[in-house]
Design an enzyme around this catalytic site. Sequence first.
Site, PDB file in Angstrom:
ATOM      1  N   THR A  51      29.290  16.379 -40.188  1.00 45.61           N
ATOM      2  CA  THR A  51      30.597  15.944 -41.036  1.00 45.61           C
ATOM      3  C   THR A  51      30.362  14.925 -41.990  1.00 45.61           C
ATOM      4  OG1 THR A  51      31.344  15.874 -38.797  1.00 45.61           O
ATOM      5  CG2 THR A  51      32.363  14.116 -40.609  1.00 45.61           C
ATOM      6  N   ASP A  52      30.268  14.705 -42.944  1.00 46.67           N
ATOM      7  CA  ASP A  52      29.803  13.748 -44.196  1.00 46.67           C
ATOM      8  C   ASP A  52      30.603  12.218 -43.504  1.00 46.67           C
ATOM      9  OD1 ASP A  52      29.594  12.215 -46.528  1.00 46.67           O
ATOM     10  OD2 ASP A  52      30.983  13.346 -47.371  1.00 46.67           O
ATOM     11  N   PRO A  53      29.850  10.847 -43.476  1.00 48.76           N
ATOM     12  CA  PRO A  53      29.933  10.069 -42.840  1.00 48.76           C
ATOM     13  C   PRO A  53      31.420   9.421 -43.902  1.00 48.76           C
ATOM     14  CG  PRO A  53      27.886   9.959 -43.650  1.00 48.76           C
ATOM     15  CD  PRO A  53      28.396  11.324 -44.225  1.00 48.76           C
ATOM     16  N   THR A  55      33.716  11.184 -45.305  1.00 51.17           N
ATOM     17  CA  THR A  55      35.301  11.964 -44.253  1.00 51.17           C
ATOM     18  C   THR A  55      34.865  11.174 -42.873  1.00 51.17           C
ATOM     19  OG1 THR A  55      34.222  13.638 -45.490  1.00 51.17           O
ATOM     20  CG2 THR A  55      35.558  13.759 -43.937  1.00 51.17           C
TER      21      THR A  55
END
Length: 69
Positions: A51-53, A55
């Site tokens: 997951t993109d931090p 996001t």
Amino acid sequence: MLILGLAFDEPNDGLVGQCSTHLGKVIGDDYKMNHLDEINGLLGIHHLFETDPKTLYRQHANRLQLQGL
């Protein structure tokens, strides 16, 4: 980060122990992020299959806002 993480006896992100980052009720801590990912400190580069931090933090901020915090 990998070499710095060897100094810990517990799971860590390379600079901070995992239990040291727990504040309040923890709903998840199984992300494959190192400290540079968490602070977006390496030109926005993060683990490709994680997951993109940004996001993750946005979702958490929205969750807190819905609770009135």
